[in-house]
Design a protein around this motif. Structure first.
Motif, PDB file in Angstrom:
ATOM      1  N   LYS A  11       0.821  -1.225   0.000  1.00 47.63           N
ATOM      2  CA  LYS A  11       0.000   0.000   0.000  1.00 47.63           C
ATOM      3  C   LYS A  11       0.842   1.256   0.000  1.00 47.63           C
ATOM      4  O   LYS A  11       0.487   2.261  -0.596  1.00 47.63           O
ATOM      5  N   PHE A  12       1.944   1.197   0.723  1.00 47.19           N
ATOM      6  CA  PHE A  12       2.763   2.396   0.907  1.00 47.19           C
ATOM      7  C   PHE A  12       3.648   2.664  -0.299  1.00 47.19           C
ATOM      8  O   PHE A  12       3.984   3.811  -0.571  1.00 47.19           O
ATOM      9  N   CYS A  13       4.025   1.597  -1.017  1.00 48.19           N
ATOM     10  CA  CYS A  13       4.785   1.786  -2.241  1.00 48.19           C
ATOM     11  C   CYS A  13       3.844   2.309  -3.332  1.00 48.19           C
ATOM     12  O   CYS A  13       4.231   3.121  -4.161  1.00 48.19           O
ATOM     13  N   GLU A  14       2.623   1.844  -3.267  1.00 53.18           N
ATOM     14  CA  GLU A  14       1.622   2.226  -4.253  1.00 53.18           C
ATOM     15  C   GLU A  14       1.224   3.702  -4.092  1.00 53.18           C
ATOM     16  O   GLU A  14       0.995   4.394  -5.067  1.00 53.18           O
ATOM     17  N   ALA A  15       1.128   4.138  -2.857  1.00 50.90           N
ATOM     18  CA  ALA A  15       0.731   5.518  -2.568  1.00 50.90           C
ATOM     19  C   ALA A  15       1.793   6.205  -1.715  1.00 50.90           C
ATOM     20  O   ALA A  15       1.726   6.187  -0.496  1.00 50.90           O
ATOM     21  N   PRO A  16       2.784   6.809  -2.361  1.00 51.69           N
ATOM     22  CA  PRO A  16       3.896   7.427  -1.608  1.00 51.69           C
ATOM     23  C   PRO A  16       3.458   8.566  -0.685  1.00 51.69           C
ATOM     24  O   PRO A  16       4.175   8.912   0.251  1.00 51.69           O
ATOM     25  N   GLU A  17       2.280   9.135  -0.934  1.00 54.16           N
ATOM     26  CA  GLU A  17       1.784  10.221  -0.080  1.00 54.16           C
ATOM     27  C   GLU A  17       1.259   9.687   1.246  1.00 54.16           C
ATOM     28  O   GLU A  17       1.041  10.442   2.190  1.00 54.16           O
ATOM     29  N   LEU A  18       1.072   8.369   1.313  1.00 57.67           N
ATOM     30  CA  LEU A  18       0.595   7.742   2.536  1.00 57.67           C
ATOM     31  C   LEU A  18       1.749   7.641   3.537  1.00 57.67           C
ATOM     32  O   LEU A  18       2.713   6.925   3.320  1.00 57.67           O
ATOM     33  N   LYS A  19       1.639   8.388   4.590  1.00 53.41           N
ATOM     34  CA  LYS A  19       2.722   8.439   5.563  1.00 53.41           C
ATOM     35  C   LYS A  19       2.483   7.473   6.722  1.00 53.41           C
ATOM     36  O   LYS A  19       1.369   7.392   7.243  1.00 53.41           O
ATOM     37  N   ILE A  20       3.544   6.771   7.077  1.00 53.01           N
ATOM     38  CA  ILE A  20       3.457   5.894   8.238  1.00 53.01           C
ATOM     39  C   ILE A  20       3.847   6.727   9.450  1.00 53.01           C
ATOM     40  O   ILE A  20       5.005   7.075   9.629  1.00 53.01           O
ATOM     41  N   ASP A  21       2.846   7.074  10.228  1.00 48.37           N
ATOM     42  CA  ASP A  21       3.068   7.955  11.365  1.00 48.37           C
ATOM     43  C   ASP A  21       2.419   7.340  12.593  1.00 48.37           C
ATOM     44  O   ASP A  21       1.281   6.875  12.526  1.00 48.37           O
ATOM     45  N   TYR A  22       3.152   7.350  13.690  1.00 51.96           N
ATOM     46  CA  TYR A  22       2.589   6.754  14.917  1.00 51.96           C
ATOM     47  C   TYR A  22       1.364   7.508  15.411  1.00 51.96           C
ATOM     48  O   TYR A  22       0.556   6.967  16.149  1.00 51.96           O
ATOM     49  N   LYS A  23       1.236   8.772  14.985  1.00 55.47           N
ATOM     50  CA  LYS A  23       0.066   9.556  15.393  1.00 55.47           C
ATOM     51  C   LYS A  23      -1.183   9.169  14.591  1.00 55.47           C
ATOM     52  O   LYS A  23      -2.297   9.433  15.005  1.00 55.47           O
ATOM     53  N   ASN A  24      -0.932   8.543  13.455  1.00 56.26           N
ATOM     54  CA  ASN A  24      -2.044   8.138  12.600  1.00 56.26           C
ATOM     55  C   ASN A  24      -2.526   6.737  12.994  1.00 56.26           C
ATOM     56  O   ASN A  24      -2.445   5.786  12.235  1.00 56.26           O
ATOM     57  N   TYR A  25      -3.039   6.659  14.210  1.00 53.66           N
ATOM     58  CA  TYR A  25      -3.414   5.350  14.749  1.00 53.66           C
ATOM     59  C   TYR A  25      -4.567   4.694  14.017  1.00 53.66           C
ATOM     60  O   TYR A  25      -4.677   3.486  13.992  1.00 53.66           O
ATOM     61  N   LYS A  26      -5.408   5.515  13.402  1.00 53.35           N
ATOM     62  CA  LYS A  26      -6.533   4.937  12.649  1.00 53.35           C
ATOM     63  C   LYS A  26      -6.022   4.081  11.495  1.00 53.35           C
ATOM     64  O   LYS A  26      -6.571   3.034  11.198  1.00 53.35           O
ATOM     65  N   MET A  27      -4.959   4.563  10.876  1.00 55.99           N
ATOM     66  CA  MET A  27      -4.357   3.812   9.786  1.00 55.99           C
ATOM     67  C   MET A  27      -3.601   2.600  10.330  1.00 55.99           C
ATOM     68  O   MET A  27      -3.725   1.504   9.810  1.00 55.99           O
ATOM     69  N   LEU A  28      -2.872   2.812  11.410  1.00 54.37           N
ATOM     70  CA  LEU A  28      -2.079   1.721  11.996  1.00 54.37           C
ATOM     71  C   LEU A  28      -2.958   0.576  12.477  1.00 54.37           C
ATOM     72  O   LEU A  28      -2.560  -0.586  12.416  1.00 54.37           O
ATOM     73  N   ARG A  29      -4.137   0.927  12.936  1.00 58.55           N
ATOM     74  CA  ARG A  29      -5.044  -0.105  13.462  1.00 58.55           C
ATOM     75  C   ARG A  29      -5.444  -1.126  12.412  1.00 58.55           C
ATOM     76  O   ARG A  29      -5.858  -2.222  12.734  1.00 58.55           O
ATOM     77  N   ARG A  30      -5.314  -0.740  11.146  1.00 58.17           N
ATOM     78  CA  ARG A  30      -5.643  -1.692  10.081  1.00 58.17           C
ATOM     79  C   ARG A  30      -4.546  -2.740   9.949  1.00 58.17           C
ATOM     80  O   ARG A  30      -4.718  -3.731   9.241  1.00 58.17           O
ATOM     81  N   PHE A  31      -3.430  -2.525  10.615  1.00 61.26           N
ATOM     82  CA  PHE A  31      -2.311  -3.461  10.519  1.00 61.26           C
ATOM     83  C   PHE A  31      -2.079  -4.240  11.799  1.00 61.26           C
ATOM     84  O   PHE A  31      -1.080  -4.929  11.929  1.00 61.26           O
ATOM     85  N   ILE A  32      -3.031  -4.141  12.721  1.00 60.96           N
ATOM     86  CA  ILE A  32      -2.952  -4.966  13.918  1.00 60.96           C
ATOM     87  C   ILE A  32      -4.258  -5.743  14.089  1.00 60.96           C
ATOM     88  O   ILE A  32      -5.312  -5.309  13.635  1.00 60.96           O
ATOM     89  N   THR A  33      -4.151  -6.869  14.752  1.00 60.77           N
ATOM     90  CA  THR A  33      -5.328  -7.699  14.995  1.00 60.77           C
ATOM     91  C   THR A  33      -6.115  -7.120  16.173  1.00 60.77           C
ATOM     92  O   THR A  33      -5.661  -6.190  16.837  1.00 60.77           O
ATOM     93  N   GLU A  34      -7.281  -7.685  16.418  1.00 59.05           N
ATOM     94  CA  GLU A  34      -8.087  -7.242  17.548  1.00 59.05           C
ATOM     95  C   GLU A  34      -7.360  -7.480  18.867  1.00 59.05           C
ATOM     96  O   GLU A  34      -7.626  -6.831  19.866  1.00 59.05           O
TER      97      GLU A  34
END
Ligand SMILES: [Zn+2]
Length: 76
Positions: A11-34
């Motif tokens: 996803k991140f290679c596909e969309a370089p504008e997508l920043k991996i930021d610890y503050k962006n927890y909504k995005m990070l939550r998609r990469f962790i299980t319940e």
């Protein structure tokens, strides 16, 4: 034709504008299980480089309690 067989794209290679930021927890939550575990990259399709960034961001987010730990939170 094997059109159905598509390789998973990071996803991140596909969309370089997508920043991996610890503050962006909504995005990070998609990469962790319940349970709060980091989903392996073979499932998400994230590349090695970005998975490492994700891991760092998730750990940082946990430290400031934006994301849950995989086990119970302990008192400080
Ligand atoms: Zn990538």
């Amino acid at each position: 034709m094997a059109m159905m067989r598509r390789k998973k794209i990071c996803k991140f290679c596909e969309a370089p504008e997508l920043k991996i930021d610890y503050k962006n927890y909504k995005m990070l939550r998609r990469f962790i299980t319940e349970q709060g575990k980091i989903i392996p990259r073979r499932i998400t399709g994230t590349c090695t480089k970005h998975q490492r960034f994700l891991t760092t961001a998730i750990k940082r987010a946990r430290n400031i309690a934006l994301l849950p730990y995989s086990n119970n939170l302990k008192e400080l």
